[in-house]
Design an enzyme around this catalytic site. Structure first.
Site, PDB file in Angstrom:
ATOM      1  N   SER A 101       0.879  -1.168   0.000  1.00 59.41           N
ATOM      2  CA  SER A 101       0.000   0.000   0.000  1.00 59.41           C
ATOM      3  C   SER A 101       0.913   1.214   0.000  1.00 59.41           C
ATOM      4  O   SER A 101       1.246   1.778   1.027  1.00 59.41           O
ATOM      5  CB  SER A 101      -0.909   0.000   1.226  1.00 59.41           C
ATOM      6  N   HIS A 120      -3.119  -6.001   2.614  1.00 59.20           N
ATOM      7  CA  HIS A 120      -2.200  -7.035   3.099  1.00 59.20           C
ATOM      8  C   HIS A 120      -2.867  -8.389   3.342  1.00 59.20           C
ATOM      9  O   HIS A 120      -2.233  -9.326   3.809  1.00 59.20           O
ATOM     10  CB  HIS A 120      -1.538  -6.592   4.416  1.00 59.20           C
ATOM     11  N   GLU A 134      -4.293  -2.457   9.369  1.00 57.06           N
ATOM     12  CA  GLU A 134      -3.509  -3.018  10.471  1.00 57.06           C
ATOM     13  C   GLU A 134      -4.155  -2.767  11.826  1.00 57.06           C
ATOM     14  O   GLU A 134      -4.533  -1.645  12.148  1.00 57.06           O
ATOM     15  CB  GLU A 134      -2.101  -2.399  10.471  1.00 57.06           C
ATOM     16  N   GLU A 150       2.085  -9.488   6.887  1.00 59.27           N
ATOM     17  CA  GLU A 150       2.970  -9.109   7.987  1.00 59.27           C
ATOM     18  C   GLU A 150       2.890 -10.082   9.160  1.00 59.27           C
ATOM     19  O   GLU A 150       3.276  -9.763  10.284  1.00 59.27           O
ATOM     20  CB  GLU A 150       2.654  -7.679   8.436  1.00 59.27           C
ATOM     21  N   ASP A 163      -3.666   1.148  11.729  1.00 56.54           N
ATOM     22  CA  ASP A 163      -3.246   1.811  10.493  1.00 56.54           C
ATOM     23  C   ASP A 163      -4.392   1.641   9.510  1.00 56.54           C
ATOM     24  O   ASP A 163      -4.613   0.546   8.974  1.00 56.54           O
ATOM     25  CB  ASP A 163      -1.955   1.199   9.926  1.00 56.54           C
ATOM     26  N   GLU A 205      -3.171   5.726  12.174  1.00 57.74           N
ATOM     27  CA  GLU A 205      -2.296   6.090  11.061  1.00 57.74           C
ATOM     28  C   GLU A 205      -3.124   6.242   9.790  1.00 57.74           C
ATOM     29  O   GLU A 205      -4.041   5.449   9.555  1.00 57.74           O
ATOM     30  CB  GLU A 205      -1.264   4.954  10.931  1.00 57.74           C
ATOM     31  N   ASP A 212       1.590   8.502   7.238  1.00 59.13           N
ATOM     32  CA  ASP A 212       2.479   7.559   6.549  1.00 59.13           C
ATOM     33  C   ASP A 212       2.417   7.875   5.053  1.00 59.13           C
ATOM     34  O   ASP A 212       3.298   8.565   4.526  1.00 59.13           O
ATOM     35  CB  ASP A 212       2.055   6.111   6.852  1.00 59.13           C
ATOM     36  N   LYS A 228      10.015   5.410   6.984  1.00 64.02           N
ATOM     37  CA  LYS A 228      10.394   4.254   6.170  1.00 64.02           C
ATOM     38  C   LYS A 228      11.521   4.697   5.242  1.00 64.02           C
ATOM     39  O   LYS A 228      11.274   5.449   4.289  1.00 64.02           O
ATOM     40  CB  LYS A 228       9.212   3.792   5.323  1.00 64.02           C
ATOM     41  N   HIS A 240       9.007  -0.989   9.123  1.00 62.41           N
ATOM     42  CA  HIS A 240       9.255  -1.944   8.044  1.00 62.41           C
ATOM     43  C   HIS A 240       8.308  -1.653   6.867  1.00 62.41           C
ATOM     44  O   HIS A 240       7.539  -0.700   6.909  1.00 62.41           O
ATOM     45  CB  HIS A 240       8.989  -3.367   8.572  1.00 62.41           C
ATOM     46  N   LYS A 243       7.578  -0.246  14.197  1.00 66.72           N
ATOM     47  CA  LYS A 243       6.458  -1.022  13.665  1.00 66.72           C
ATOM     48  C   LYS A 243       7.056  -2.080  12.761  1.00 66.72           C
ATOM     49  O   LYS A 243       7.637  -1.750  11.727  1.00 66.72           O
ATOM     50  CB  LYS A 243       5.569  -0.063  12.865  1.00 66.72           C
TER      51      LYS A 243
HETATM   52  O1  LIG Z   1       1.198   1.025   5.406  1.00 68.72           O
HETATM   53  C1  LIG Z   1       2.155   0.635   6.068  1.00 68.72           C
HETATM   54  O2  LIG Z   1       2.393   1.202   7.132  1.00 68.72           O
HETATM   55  C2  LIG Z   1       3.086  -0.430   5.543  1.00 68.72           C
HETATM   56  C3  LIG Z   1       3.818  -1.232   6.573  1.00 68.72           C
HETATM   57  O3  LIG Z   1       3.034  -1.810   7.549  1.00 68.72           O
HETATM   58  O4  LIG Z   1       2.531  -1.199   4.533  1.00 68.72           O
HETATM   59  P1  LIG Z   1       3.227  -1.184   3.082  1.00 68.72           P
HETATM   60  O5  LIG Z   1       4.645  -1.554   3.275  1.00 68.72           O
HETATM   61  O6  LIG Z   1       2.436  -2.174   2.270  1.00 68.72           O
HETATM   62  O7  LIG Z   1       3.073   0.220   2.564  1.00 68.72           O
HETATM   63 MG   LIG Z   2       0.866   2.746   6.886  1.00 69.98          MG
END
Ligand SMILES: O=C(O)[C@@H](CO)OP(=O)(O)O
Ligand SMILES: [Mg+2]
Length: 429
Positions: free
Chosen positions: A45, A158, A167, A210, A247, A290, A317, A342, A370, A393
């Site tokens: 995502s 996911h 999440e 995850e 999230d 989030e 994020d 990230k 991650h 996380k």
């Molecule tokens: O949205 C998120 O926070 C991430 C990690 O948990 O997902 P992705 O790596 O798929 O963007």
């Molecule tokens: Mg996120």
């Protein structure tokens, strides 16, 4: 002049990530024999404003997910430019990577190429100095172990279920040490498994990307109730010991044409979604939420902050994508009190550090994170200790690519001995 830190060799190869997709690993060696390896992770995502990952166009191989172009960029352009440079000069290294790329979003050489190289250089320098990476990056002050946010129910992009929210995390705050907190999380994870199996049958304990369970649920409340049940069954207190975070990854369930969010089988306007979040925050005293709205809607984030009077951490994020321009905009609009960090969203270690610095200078909580596509690379565990978290996380406490980070944190805790302090002991949330 310490010659041993000079970069002597840079190479790359294609390896696999936790979804079985190819990804790039970069290896850096110094004259003194230091070695650094780093593997780029990959998101599912992804935020629209993230730095761009480079993938091959040949769809016959790996369904078009190969990274041979990225690998060749290291071999042909990055390696020759970095040879002879002092590996401790991280900013010079990152500047060279940025110059070779020459685009605002790393789309030329690829953010995957850039981040694997940038991190491998830091690791080679730390190895040459014979000190752990967290120490190399964080210096003498690095001794605080982060609070894990463990995603133990997976939805959204996911998982193969109907949950709109991506999440559902447990956050073991009220413990004396990182290892105690992790133990509690594992106990809760196991209780959740028992609960889901009893209530929804054996198929409910299949896991998502995850490592969290991906039960056949549709309602967000149902998933939160399952977490609460598991926390209590494991003998912990939902208010003081283990909190819940979400999230939403709301860009994924935002329907642009209709300007609505599809959640719990309903279509909600942004005003209705705001009310919905407020209820959940109140009812379950959520620690953080989030990406509660889609990645363009800074105003709704700000409205949520105002209306909840900062009782919940509002986290960006996809909104902020580890990019200081986006973070400055979020700060200007009062949109966030927390941010996800990230490294591959921006592409170099220096830019990641600048983002963390800016966030911390404005008292914005940083969550080192991650991606859903991961590997055995454990750099983020070191980064989280280097910058004193306060949060990390990194998924469920199961699946090797997730436990690689937790286990490294256990090693760091063990290495630090009595110097180690758990962030949950010193920060109040
Ligand atoms: O949205 C998120 O926070 C991430 C990690 O948990 O997902 P992705 O790596 O798929 O963007
Ligand atoms: Mg996120």
């Amino acid at each position: 002049m310490d010659n041993e830190y000079i970069i002597k060799y840079v190479d790359a190869l294609q390896v696999l990530d936790s979804r079985g997709d190819p990804t790039i690993e970069v290896i850096v060696k110094t004259v003194g024999g230091g070695i650094g390896r780093a593997i780029a992770p990959a998101g599912a995502s992804r935020g629209k404003y993230e730095a761009v990952e480079l993938r091959d166009s040949d769809v016959r191989k790996f369904k078009g997910k190969g990274v041979t172009k990225a690998v060749n960029n290291v071999k042909n352009y990055v390696a020759p430019a970095l040879q002879g440079i002092d590996s401790r000069r991280q900013r010079d290294v990152d500047r060279i990577i940025i110059q070779i790329d020459g685009t605002p979003n790393k789309s030329q050489i690829g953010a995957n190429t850039a981040i694997a190289t940038s991190l491998a250089v830091a690791k080679a320098a730390a190895d040459t100095a014979k000190i752990p990476l967290f120490n190399y990056l964080g210096g003498a002050r690095a001794h605080i172990l982060p609070i894990p946010m463990l995603n133990i129910i997976n939805g959204g992009a996911h998982a193969g279920n109907e949950l709109a929210v991506q999440e559902f995390m447990i956050v073991p705050i009220g413990f004396d040490s990182f290892s105690e907190a992790l133990r509690a999380a594992v106990e809760i994870y196991k209780e959740l498994k028992t609960y889901l199996k009893a209530k929804y049958g054996a198929l409910a304990i299949n896991v998502g990307d995850e490592g969290g369970f991906a039960p056949p649920m549709t309602m967000v409340r149902e998933a939160i109730e399952a977490l609460i049940n598991a926390i209590k069954a494991a003998g912990y207190d939902v208010e003081n010991q283990v909190r819940i975070s979400l999230d939403a990854a709301a860009s994924q369930f935002f329907i642009d044409e209709k300007n609505v969010y599809k959640i719990d089988g309903k279509e909600l306007s942004k005003e209705e979604l705001l009310e919905y979040w407020k209820q959940l925050i109140e009812e379950y005293s959520l620690l953080s939420i989030e990406d509660p709205f889609h990645e363009e809607d800074f105003e709704s984030y700000a409205a949520l902050r105002r209306e909840t009077k900062d009782r919940v951490i509002v986290v960006g994020d996809d909104l902020t994508v580890t990019n200081i321009v986006r973070l400055n905009e979020a700060i200007g609009k009062g949109a966030v009190t927390g941010v996800i960090v990230k490294p591959n969203q921006v592409g170099t270690l220096s830019e990641t550090m600048d983002f963390i610095e800016l966030a911390k200078s404005r008292s914005i909580i940083t969550i080192i994170s991650h991606r859903s596509g991961e590997s055995e690379d454990n750099t983020i565990a070191h980064l989280a200790v280097a910058v004193s978290g306060p949060f990390i996380k990194t998924g469920a406490p199961a699946r090797g690519e997730r436990t690689a980070k937790y286990n490294e944190l256990l090693r760091i805790e063990n290495y630090l001995g009595s110097e180690a302090i758990y962030a949950g002991k010193i920060y109040r949330f």
